[in-house]
Motif scaffolding. Structure first.
Motif, short mmCIF file in Angstrom:
data_model
loop_
_atom_site.label_atom_id
_atom_site.label_comp_id
_atom_site.label_asym_id
_atom_site.label_seq_id
_atom_site.Cartn_x
_atom_site.Cartn_y
_atom_site.Cartn_z
N PHE A 62 0.81 -1.21 0.00
CA PHE A 62 0.00 0.00 0.00
C PHE A 62 0.85 1.26 0.00
N ILE A 63 2.15 1.12 0.22
CA ILE A 63 3.05 2.27 0.24
C ILE A 63 4.04 2.11 -0.90
N ARG A 64 3.79 2.71 -2.00
CA ARG A 64 4.66 2.56 -3.15
C ARG A 64 5.95 3.35 -2.96
N GLY A 65 7.01 2.83 -3.58
CA GLY A 65 8.27 3.56 -3.56
C GLY A 65 9.17 3.22 -2.39
N SER A 66 8.76 2.33 -1.47
CA SER A 66 9.62 2.01 -0.33
C SER A 66 10.89 1.31 -0.76
N ASN A 67 10.82 0.58 -1.90
CA ASN A 67 12.01 -0.10 -2.37
C ASN A 67 13.07 0.89 -2.86
N GLN A 68 12.60 2.06 -3.35
CA GLN A 68 13.53 3.05 -3.88
C GLN A 68 14.34 3.72 -2.78
N LEU A 69 13.86 3.63 -1.54
CA LEU A 69 14.58 4.23 -0.42
C LEU A 69 15.81 3.42 -0.05
N ILE A 70 15.90 2.18 -0.54
CA ILE A 70 17.02 1.30 -0.21
C ILE A 70 17.86 1.14 -1.47
N VAL A 71 19.07 1.66 -1.43
CA VAL A 71 19.93 1.68 -2.61
C VAL A 71 20.66 0.34 -2.75
N ASN A 72 20.50 -0.30 -3.92
CA ASN A 72 21.21 -1.53 -4.28
C ASN A 72 20.88 -2.71 -3.37
N ALA A 73 19.64 -2.79 -2.92
CA ALA A 73 19.18 -3.95 -2.14
C ALA A 73 17.67 -4.04 -2.27
N ASP A 74 17.17 -5.27 -2.47
CA ASP A 74 15.72 -5.47 -2.51
C ASP A 74 15.15 -5.37 -1.10
N PHE A 75 13.91 -4.88 -1.01
CA PHE A 75 13.31 -4.57 0.28
C PHE A 75 13.18 -5.80 1.18
#
Length: 264
Positions: A55-68
């Protein structure tokens, strides 16, 4: 023919082995649901966070070079290793109270053995999660195995030191145990276990970085994800200075209050 007296190390090793067998059987056999809860707790938390992330898009982009999801699993397992070392130290002395009738057994022995057993169990569960993640196609295999292993060991040492301190304080002052239990959830949040700390304001981040768990988790993640950008201010030196200091403090407390701990 006279029997040769055993050395202090041989006596200590025998004590640790007997206590290890006692603790291992107690942790794995006494509670039929023990294994279930050790696996279910992190699995349930991962499931909840994945549900929230949907439900919160973009959380993966906050982590550089690692999947959430792999990033979160690594952090969660490292945090649980420290947390269990700290909290299980609370009851270690009372659990071995009956053994103090033997002069070879000291209060610190129970804490050391209990943390060793907990470290083995948490390592085994972490390996299960890694294997399960790989079967599901997650990128959770460590890019630098030796680095990941070293910082996993570092987090265990941190949990051991905290356990040595809480075992003494919690036995002498029972209210300390309640405080430790209460702060477990806030610690999970401020340690960057489920949400990255990189985008927090600098004035807030500089206070959060006083928490050594953050340093340990970030360095552990870097062992799994080679190009992962750790939180600004992460330091191996700070982590190990804190580990050495808290372990030294814990051992000094055990030496100072050894007699009081035996009669509690």
């Amino acid at each position: 023919m006279t029997m040769q007296a055993r050395t202090p190390w041989q006596v200590t090793r025998s004590v640790w082995y007997a206590m290890f067998m006692r603790e291992a059987v107690s942790r794995t056999m006494a509670d039929r649901m023990g294994w279930f809860w050790m696996i279910f707790e992190p699995a349930a938390m991962v499931g909840v966070m994945v549900f929230i992330r949907s439900f919160i898009r973009g959380s993966n982009q906050l982590i550089v070079n690692a999947d959430f999801i792999p990033w979160m699993i690594v952090g969660m397992m490292g945090f649980f290793l420290v947390r269990e070392g700290m909290t299980r130290g609370l009851g270690a002395i009372n659990a071995t109270q009956a053994l103090f009738a033997y002069r070879q057994v000291q209060p610190v022995d129970g804490v050391l053995v209990r943390n060793f057993v907990e470290g083995m169990l948490r390592t085994f569960i972490f390996l299960l999660f890694i294997a399960g993640g790989l079967l599901l196609g997650l990128d959770i295999f460590p890019d630098n195995g030796l680095r990941a292993l070293f910082f996993w060991f570092s987090l265990w040492c941190l949990g051991l030191g905290l356990g040595l301190v809480t075992s003494v304080l919690g036995t002498l002052i029972p209210e300390i145990g309640k405080v430790v239990q209460v702060i477990s959830l806030p610690l999970l949040i401020i340690s960057g276990v489920v949400l990255p700390l990189n985008h927090l304001p600098h004035y807030l981040l500089e206070y959060l970085m006083l928490n050594p768990i953050v340093h340990g988790l970030e360095l552990l993640r870097q062992g799994f994800f080679e190009h992962y950008h750790v939180v600004h201010g992460t330091s191996i030196s700070y982590l190990w200075l804190f580990i050495l200091a808290v372990n030294a403090l814990g051992l000094l407390l055990h030496i100072r209050y050894r007699d009081q701990l035996k009669v509690q």
